[in-house]
Design an enzyme around this catalytic site. Structure first.
Site, PDB file in Angstrom:
ATOM      1  N   HIS A 428       0.916  -1.306   0.146  1.00  0.00           N
ATOM      2  CA  HIS A 428      -0.043   0.028   0.040  1.00  0.00           C
ATOM      3  C   HIS A 428       0.776   1.459   0.110  1.00  0.00           C
ATOM      4  CE1 HIS A 428      -3.764  -1.834   1.843  1.00  0.00           C
ATOM      5  NE2 HIS A 428      -3.600  -1.955   0.535  1.00  0.00           N
ATOM      6  N   GLU A 429       0.521   2.321  -0.733  1.00  0.00           N
ATOM      7  CA  GLU A 429       1.273   3.690  -0.663  1.00  0.00           C
ATOM      8  C   GLU A 429       2.641   3.655  -0.867  1.00  0.00           C
ATOM      9  OE1 GLU A 429      -1.030   5.603  -0.870  1.00  0.00           O
ATOM     10  OE2 GLU A 429      -2.479   4.682  -0.493  1.00  0.00           O
ATOM     11  N   GLY A 430       2.953   2.645  -1.893  1.00  0.00           N
ATOM     12  CA  GLY A 430       4.391   2.433  -2.464  1.00  0.00           C
ATOM     13  C   GLY A 430       5.008   1.283  -1.734  1.00  0.00           C
ATOM     14  N   GLN A 435       9.742   2.909  -1.136  1.00  0.00           N
ATOM     15  CA  GLN A 435      10.013   3.395   0.180  1.00  0.00           C
ATOM     16  C   GLN A 435      11.501   3.658   0.343  1.00  0.00           C
ATOM     17  OE1 GLN A 435       7.625   5.249   1.448  1.00  0.00           O
ATOM     18  NE2 GLN A 435       6.148   4.462   0.254  1.00  0.00           N
TER      19      GLN A 435
END
Length: 581
Positions: A428-430, A435
């Site tokens: 999720h979200e990268g 990251q």
């Protein structure tokens, strides 16, 4: 708040004894919100946790239908003003600090993360419009979300462009202007859209990344040409916009969150209004993405935390085996076995460390507008706040299944569903790899201004711990680990630029462990300063210190080998020929 969710004493400790939430809000207001959140989570979110897994969203006649319990829970959430909690009063909110809102959200994520995902995205969507949109756009699209009547999404990925947003192909053609700003017609496809359609809110506000073609019809290259558009499901005049649900993605977890493939412009183009200027889209969207990254981290920590609480309870109740050397006699609770204690300590270190990391970053969100150092530190730590809880909260859920034994692998116990829910968070979200590149590339090698700030804060904690009885060795270990991290960063800066990111993920794990070790030691210093009254308080302080000891004896030693591998500049992965797989 029941034992199934979070430890309220631990949450209070983090908020008040450690992070000094009293500097942001009075204790009575904070306690009232956490009490309310825990009660609502238990009474309205937890009861349909299992049903979310079995009664998934379904596509009927082009519309997505959710089980009614989701709508009822979110209606109650809106009725109590929780969508509005973190917004200024001038925008219809309560003006509460983000730290308190994050702690509140952790209760709902622990109870039922799939249902909690809707308000998490909605709040972040409304905040972006409030920050970058016009006054008219705020009134038309953000205020109904703050009131909890409309929900919001973020539409970034496409079937051919997941993490590589430079490759998005959704097109936006100018279509005049009105009171809401410059209007466009959007055509394209968006994939993996959480909350992309549902039947529990009056409207859905999509924030869509797209590109405006040039005069020859060509789309601009790279991310600099990305713009951001507000595309509602229902237009202000009441007509249905040209947004179609092309299908549902059936994931292994978060099954109550409708995850959609959306087609924009099947019949001429979806109407959208640009936010700000053309080409500013990705910069603007980072506000929502970074809020969502912290939200994902909090959710991962909370899911792991609940799994830990369930495992501890099961270990106290499950009778099996006897102490070493004892033959015969009644079996003992498995919590008496050293290996089960080891697993519980590992869980405790992971979930309480992850929660501490996320709440620390939430505290920085509150202070960043007035303190440039806090803003810089928040930027540095955000990749860690998203990734470390996602990886190690998941590890805690894995351990919870192991402690439950054979029962943990069955759907009769919640721990297997919690594992599946948390398994989504590393993507999720990268992804973890994305990251890691962001941390090492943008936040450290390209712009190293925040790293000295973190160095100073870690040194200050180590100095305090060195003066605290029983923490001296941990202070020295933290200093040694952080020096090794600094030396590895120096080696990467001096090395070949093209190879710097080959082993970014091991670096992220080492850096994350160093950061969480710092926060564990900081908590231990705060716990040592308490004057516990009564056996329960003395046990709480002792548990904090013992968990800190476990982290430094069992987890911090992992930093050295990870850094040694990173510093070696090994090309064992990069040099592997693709044909070997």
């Amino acid at each position: 708040m029941t034992e199934e969710l979070l430890d309220r004493r631990d949450l209070d400790f983090m908020l008040h004894d450690w992070l000094n939430a009293g500097a942001l809000i009075d204790r009575g207001t904070a306690d009232a919100l956490i009490d309310l959140s825990g009660k609502l989570a238990v009474e309205h979110f937890l009861p349909h946790f299992k049903r979310n897994d079995s009664d998934e969203p379904r596509l009927e006649g082009g519309a997505v239908r959710l089980q009614p319990a989701i709508g009822a829970a979110l209606a109650r959430y809106a009725e109590l003003g929780l969508f509005a909690a973190g917004f200024p009063e001038a925008q219809g909110g309560m003006g509460l600090p983000y730290l308190l809102c994050a702690a509140s959200f952790s209760c709902f994520a622990a109870a039922n993360v799939a249902t909690a995902a809707y308000p998490m995205l909605t709040v972040a969507n409304a905040r972006l419009i409030a920050t970058f949109g016009s006054a008219a756009q705020f009134e038309a699209f953000a205020r109904p979300q703050i009131e909890g009547r409309w929900f919001g999404t973020m539409c970034l990925s496409e079937p051919q462009a997941g993490s590589s947003l430079a490759d998005v192909r959704t097109r936006a053609l100018p279509d005049g202007a009105d009171a809401l700003g410059a209007r466009y017609r959007l055509t394209g496809n968006k994939m993996w859209i959480s909350g992309g359609d549902q039947d529990v809110s009056e409207n859905i506000v999509h924030l869509v990344l797209a590109k405006v073609p040039d005069e020859d019809g060509a789309l601009p290259e790279g991310t600099a040409g990305i713009s951001l558009f507000i595309v509602p499901k229902i237009l202000p005049d009441g007509r249905r916009n040209d947004v179609t649900v092309a299908g549902l993605n059936h994931k292994m977890g978060y099954r109550g969150t409708a995850n959609c493939l959306l087609n924009f412009g099947e019949t001429g183009g979806a109407t959208g209004w640009i936010v700000g200027a053309p080409g500013d889209g990705l910069r603007q969207m980072f506000l929502m993405m970074n809020e969502a990254r912290i939200g994902v981290g909090i959710g991962a920590a909370a899911i792991g935390y609940r799994g830990y609480r369930l495992a501890a309870r099961y270990a106290r109740e499950r009778l099996q085996g006897r102490p070493p050397g004892q033959r015969g006699g009644a079996p003992v609770a498995i919590i008496e076995h050293a290996d089960v204690k080891r697993m519980l300590l590992q869980q405790k270190c992971y979930v309480e460390g992850a929660m501490a990391l996320c709440l620390y970053c939430a505290r920085l969100v509150d202070t960043a507008p007035e303190r440039p150092d806090d803003a810089a530190l928040l930027g540095l730590l955000t990749p860690i706040a998203k990734t470390w809880p996602s990886e190690y909260g998941l590890a805690a859920n894995d351990i919870a299944i192991q402690i439950h034994g054979g029962y943990g692998y069955t759907r009769d116990f919640d721990v297997e569903q919690l594992w599946r829910d948390n398994r989504l968070n590393p993507i999720h979200e990268g992804t973890t790899g994305i990251q890691a590149i962001d941390l090492l590339g943008r936040k450290i090698l390209r712009d190293g201004t925040a790293l000295p700030i973190l160095d100073q804060r870690i040194a200050a904690t180590a100095a305090s711990a060195a003066k605290t009885a029983g923490l001296e060795a941990h202070a020295a270990a933290l200093t040694t680990a952080w020096q090794a991290i600094g030396e590895t960063i120096a080696a990467l800066r001096a090395g070949e630029d093209a190879r710097a990111f080959d082993n970014a993920t091991p670096f992220l794990h080492a850096f994350g462990h160093g950061v969480v070790g710092w926060l564990w030691l900081s908590q231990a210093v705060a716990a040592a300063a308490l004057a516990p009254a009564g056996e329960a308080e003395r046990d709480f302080v002792a548990a904090k210190r013992h968990a800190c000891r476990f982290f430094f004896e069992c987890e911090m030693p992992k930093v050295g080998p990870l850094l040694a591998f990173v510093a070696s500049a090994s090309d064992v992965a990069a040099a592997a020929p693709s044909r070997m797989f």
